[in-house]
Design a protein around this motif. Structure first.
Motif, PDB file in Angstrom:
ATOM      1  N   ILE A  68      27.630  47.470  31.715  1.00  0.00           N
ATOM      2  CA  ILE A  68      27.434  46.054  31.417  1.00  0.00           C
ATOM      3  C   ILE A  68      28.685  45.494  30.746  1.00  0.00           C
ATOM      4  O   ILE A  68      29.115  44.374  31.048  1.00  0.00           O
ATOM      5  N   ALA A  69      29.280  46.252  29.847  1.00  0.00           N
ATOM      6  CA  ALA A  69      30.523  45.815  29.204  1.00  0.00           C
ATOM      7  C   ALA A  69      31.637  45.676  30.236  1.00  0.00           C
ATOM      8  O   ALA A  69      32.441  44.734  30.174  1.00  0.00           O
ATOM      9  N   ALA A  70      31.689  46.582  31.213  1.00  0.00           N
ATOM     10  CA  ALA A  70      32.716  46.503  32.254  1.00  0.00           C
ATOM     11  C   ALA A  70      32.541  45.255  33.099  1.00  0.00           C
ATOM     12  O   ALA A  70      33.522  44.573  33.443  1.00  0.00           O
ATOM     13  N   VAL A  71      31.298  44.939  33.435  1.00  0.00           N
ATOM     14  CA  VAL A  71      31.038  43.746  34.249  1.00  0.00           C
ATOM     15  C   VAL A  71      31.384  42.478  33.467  1.00  0.00           C
ATOM     16  O   VAL A  71      32.011  41.548  33.999  1.00  0.00           O
ATOM     17  N   CYS A  72      31.000  42.425  32.188  1.00  0.00           N
ATOM     18  CA  CYS A  72      31.313  41.236  31.371  1.00  0.00           C
ATOM     19  C   CYS A  72      32.818  41.071  31.184  1.00  0.00           C
ATOM     20  O   CYS A  72      33.348  39.957  31.314  1.00  0.00           O
ATOM     21  N   LEU A  73      33.519  42.159  30.882  1.00  0.00           N
ATOM     22  CA  LEU A  73      34.967  42.078  30.716  1.00  0.00           C
ATOM     23  C   LEU A  73      35.655  41.692  32.028  1.00  0.00           C
ATOM     24  O   LEU A  73      36.614  40.927  32.033  1.00  0.00           O
ATOM     25  N   GLY A  74      35.160  42.212  33.142  1.00  0.00           N
ATOM     26  CA  GLY A  74      35.728  41.853  34.437  1.00  0.00           C
ATOM     27  C   GLY A  74      35.510  40.386  34.766  1.00  0.00           C
ATOM     28  O   GLY A  74      36.387  39.721  35.336  1.00  0.00           O
ATOM     29  N   PHE A  75      34.334  39.859  34.408  1.00  0.00           N
ATOM     30  CA  PHE A  75      34.065  38.437  34.648  1.00  0.00           C
ATOM     31  C   PHE A  75      35.002  37.558  33.829  1.00  0.00           C
ATOM     32  O   PHE A  75      35.586  36.602  34.349  1.00  0.00           O
ATOM     33  N   PHE A  76      35.156  37.871  32.549  1.00  0.00           N
ATOM     34  CA  PHE A  76      36.048  37.074  31.712  1.00  0.00           C
ATOM     35  C   PHE A  76      37.507  37.240  32.146  1.00  0.00           C
ATOM     36  O   PHE A  76      38.292  36.296  32.076  1.00  0.00           O
ATOM     37  N   GLY A  77      37.877  38.440  32.603  1.00  0.00           N
ATOM     38  CA  GLY A  77      39.232  38.644  33.115  1.00  0.00           C
ATOM     39  C   GLY A  77      39.501  37.824  34.354  1.00  0.00           C
ATOM     40  O   GLY A  77      40.575  37.240  34.506  1.00  0.00           O
ATOM     41  N   ALA A  78      38.528  37.757  35.259  1.00  0.00           N
ATOM     42  CA  ALA A  78      38.706  36.964  36.476  1.00  0.00           C
ATOM     43  C   ALA A  78      38.781  35.474  36.147  1.00  0.00           C
ATOM     44  O   ALA A  78      39.579  34.736  36.746  1.00  0.00           O
ATOM     45  N   THR A  79      37.972  35.031  35.191  1.00  0.00           N
ATOM     46  CA  THR A  79      38.021  33.623  34.788  1.00  0.00           C
ATOM     47  C   THR A  79      39.367  33.277  34.173  1.00  0.00           C
ATOM     48  O   THR A  79      39.972  32.251  34.502  1.00  0.00           O
ATOM     49  N   LEU A  80      39.860  34.133  33.300  1.00  0.00           N
ATOM     50  CA  LEU A  80      41.168  33.881  32.681  1.00  0.00           C
ATOM     51  C   LEU A  80      42.305  33.974  33.703  1.00  0.00           C
ATOM     52  O   LEU A  80      43.292  33.253  33.603  1.00  0.00           O
ATOM     53  N   ALA A  81      42.150  34.848  34.678  1.00  0.00           N
ATOM     54  CA  ALA A  81      43.174  34.946  35.721  1.00  0.00           C
ATOM     55  C   ALA A  81      43.214  33.681  36.556  1.00  0.00           C
ATOM     56  O   ALA A  81      44.298  33.218  36.943  1.00  0.00           O
ATOM     57  N   LEU A  82      42.056  33.100  36.851  1.00  0.00           N
ATOM     58  CA  LEU A  82      42.036  31.842  37.598  1.00  0.00           C
ATOM     59  C   LEU A  82      42.654  30.708  36.794  1.00  0.00           C
ATOM     60  O   LEU A  82      43.338  29.846  37.344  1.00  0.00           O
ATOM     61  N   LEU A  83      42.402  30.690  35.498  1.00  0.00           N
ATOM     62  CA  LEU A  83      42.998  29.649  34.658  1.00  0.00           C
ATOM     63  C   LEU A  83      44.491  29.866  34.465  1.00  0.00           C
ATOM     64  O   LEU A  83      45.239  28.913  34.257  1.00  0.00           O
ATOM     65  N   GLY A  84      44.949  31.115  34.535  1.00  0.00           N
ATOM     66  CA  GLY A  84      46.350  31.420  34.293  1.00  0.00           C
ATOM     67  C   GLY A  84      47.246  31.280  35.509  1.00  0.00           C
ATOM     68  O   GLY A  84      48.455  31.448  35.404  1.00  0.00           O
ATOM     69  N   MET A  85      46.670  30.980  36.680  1.00  0.00           N
ATOM     70  CA  MET A  85      47.503  30.822  37.876  1.00  0.00           C
ATOM     71  C   MET A  85      48.345  29.556  37.774  1.00  0.00           C
ATOM     72  O   MET A  85      47.929  28.564  37.177  1.00  0.00           O
ATOM     73  N   LYS A  86      49.523  29.604  38.370  1.00  0.00           N
ATOM     74  CA  LYS A  86      50.422  28.455  38.293  1.00  0.00           C
ATOM     75  C   LYS A  86      49.942  27.280  39.128  1.00  0.00           C
ATOM     76  O   LYS A  86      50.329  26.158  38.893  1.00  0.00           O
TER      77      LYS A  86
END
Length: 150
Positions: free
Chosen positions: A2-20
């Protein structure tokens, strides 16, 4: 897991926000920091997934080889191998995110794009021989006309 899924979700969200290419997130330095943060989230997500899959595989193998265990015995299945492969890919993706953003911090002022060379209608001929490659100085740039790309 569950921690892996939550961290992966937040990582994907931050990656989308961090794109140029996205308008959300602010300046380039802020976007680079978001990319590094998403890389750390992906790293932690991969480590959590690897840990969970390994703990479950250890439990399956100890139960399988225990002669006193009388319940139903399981074998290592495709889900564990997919979990291990996914965690390795998540760790590699996090490393790529972290390393790509760290290069943008360190190479910030060293390289500059000056634009593509202008191929206007000049009638100069280049005098080049097989042994010498001499370049002639460039002409100064002219502003583009109204229908330059048509």
């Amino acid at each position: 897991m569950i921690a892996a899924v939550c961290l992966g979700f937040f990582g994907a969200t931050l990656a989308l926000l961090g794109m140029k290419c996205t308008k959300i997130g602010g300046s380039d330095t802020t976007k680079s920091r978001l990319t590094v943060l998403s890389g750390f989230h992906f790293l932690l997500s991969g480590i959590c997934c690897m840990t969970a899959c390994s703990i479950y595989a250890r439990r399956i193998t100890t139960d399988f080889f225990d002669p006193l265990f009388v319940k139903q015995k399981f074998e290592l299945g495709a889900a564990l191998f997919i979990g291990w492969a996914g965690s390795v890919l998540c760790i590699l993706g996090g490393l790529v995110f972290c390393l790509s953003a760290s290069e943008s911090f360190s190479l910030k002022g060293k390289y500059r794009y000056t634009g593509a060379p202008s191929f206007g209608t000049t009638h100069r001929q280049h005098n080049r021989t097989a042994n010498s490659l001499q370049t002639e100085p460039r002409e100064p740039r002219r502003p583009l006309q109204r229908n330059a790309y048509v």
